[in-house]
Design an enzyme around this catalytic site. Structure first.
Site, short mmCIF file in Angstrom:
data_model
loop_
_atom_site.label_atom_id
_atom_site.label_comp_id
_atom_site.label_asym_id
_atom_site.label_seq_id
_atom_site.Cartn_x
_atom_site.Cartn_y
_atom_site.Cartn_z
N ASN A 190 0.83 -1.22 0.00
CA ASN A 190 0.00 0.00 0.00
C ASN A 190 0.86 1.26 0.00
O ASN A 190 0.51 2.25 -0.66
CB ASN A 190 -0.97 -0.01 1.18
CG ASN A 190 -2.22 -0.82 0.88
OD1 ASN A 190 -3.01 -0.44 0.02
ND2 ASN A 190 -2.37 -1.97 1.55
N ILE A 218 -2.59 -0.55 17.49
CA ILE A 218 -3.61 0.46 17.78
C ILE A 218 -2.91 1.80 18.05
O ILE A 218 -1.86 1.83 18.69
CB ILE A 218 -4.44 0.05 19.02
CG1 ILE A 218 -5.13 -1.28 18.75
CG2 ILE A 218 -5.41 1.15 19.40
CD1 ILE A 218 -6.55 -1.15 18.29
N ASN A 222 -6.56 5.10 7.76
CA ASN A 222 -6.21 3.67 7.75
C ASN A 222 -6.85 2.98 6.55
O ASN A 222 -7.91 3.39 6.09
CB ASN A 222 -6.74 3.03 9.05
CG ASN A 222 -6.40 1.55 9.16
OD1 ASN A 222 -5.28 1.14 8.86
ND2 ASN A 222 -7.37 0.75 9.58
N HIS A 253 -8.25 -0.79 5.57
CA HIS A 253 -8.63 -2.05 6.22
C HIS A 253 -9.20 -3.02 5.19
O HIS A 253 -10.02 -2.62 4.36
CB HIS A 253 -9.66 -1.78 7.31
CG HIS A 253 -10.05 -3.02 8.06
ND1 HIS A 253 -9.23 -3.56 9.03
CD2 HIS A 253 -11.10 -3.86 7.93
CE1 HIS A 253 -9.79 -4.69 9.47
NE2 HIS A 253 -10.93 -4.87 8.83
N ASP A 311 -10.01 6.68 14.64
CA ASP A 311 -10.35 7.20 15.96
C ASP A 311 -9.78 6.20 16.98
O ASP A 311 -9.00 5.33 16.63
CB ASP A 311 -11.86 7.45 16.11
CG ASP A 311 -12.67 6.16 16.01
OD1 ASP A 311 -12.07 5.05 16.07
OD2 ASP A 311 -13.90 6.26 15.89
#
Ligand code: GAR
Length: 200
Positions: free
Chosen positions: A14, A92, A107, A109, A141
């Protein structure tokens, strides 16, 4: 141009999609620093190969997650980063880091959130028996894969899929939508309103 800091734990495909979009002129941005929590992350080599500063910072050298996150936030700030991308970052992010870059941490996912958050999302999708899965780019978040959604893409689940074949199909879409989402951010076209993102 948007100044992007990247956090990555592994292969870095990515990250590569961002570097490629920047080279192609479809993403108006610069990657100012790549940080990995893993020493052997291929992401670090990919960055170095393009002359992008890349460092390994070992979380074990810090007392707790908060001090680690403060250290990496400081490094990103020193480089002038104004947005942070988690590109295959398997940890995290804590509140102090998020407060350093409010509504500027993104992010990718490998599932259609809110389905299958956390680890091994492709395996979770196969085990559940969904007919479609995909990927999600979202603002980060404090929750686990819970922040406001920016872009999603859908792929079919085929009957012979393994975790690997499904992951590969999803990954192709990740490489398309991550640069796309960042270009929207670079153009100032994302507005977070509560839990929703408006694309202007
Ligand atoms: C990607 O599939 C990404 O969506 C996923 O890890 C892979 C990293 O690949 N991220 C997560 O699962 C985050 N919890 P890459 O290192 O080649 O970009």
């Amino acid at each position: 141009a948007l100044k992007i800091g990247v956090l990555a734990s592994g292969r870095g495909s990515n990250l590569q999609s961002l570097l490629d979009a920047i080279s192609a002129g479809t993403l108006d941005a610069e990657i100012v620093l790549v940080i990995s929590d893993k020493q052997n992350a291929m992401a670090l080599d990919r960055a170095a190969a393009q002359g992008v500063p890349a460092v390994h910072l070992n979380p074990k050298d810090f007392n707790d997650r908060k001090s680690y996150d403060l250290a990496i936030a400081e490094l990103f700030k020193e480089r002038g980063a104004t947005a942070i991308v988690l590109a295959g970052y398997m940890r995290i992010i804590s509140r102090p880091f998020l407060e350093s870059f409010p509504e500027r941490v993104i992010n990718i996912h490998p599932a259609l959130l809110p389905a299958f958050p956390g680890l091994h999302s492709q395996k979770q999708a196969l085990e559940y028996g969904v007919r479609y899965s995909g990927c999600t780019v979202h603002f980060v978040d404090e929750g686990m894969d819970t922040g406001p959604i920016i872009v999603q893409a859908v792929v079919p689940v085929e009957k012979d899929d393994t975790e690997e074949t499904l992951a590969a199909r999803i990954l192709q879409e990740e490489h398309r939508i991550l640069p796309e989402a960042l270009q929207l951010l670079a153009q100032g076209r994302l507005r977070v309103e509560g839990r929703k993102v408006q694309i202007l």
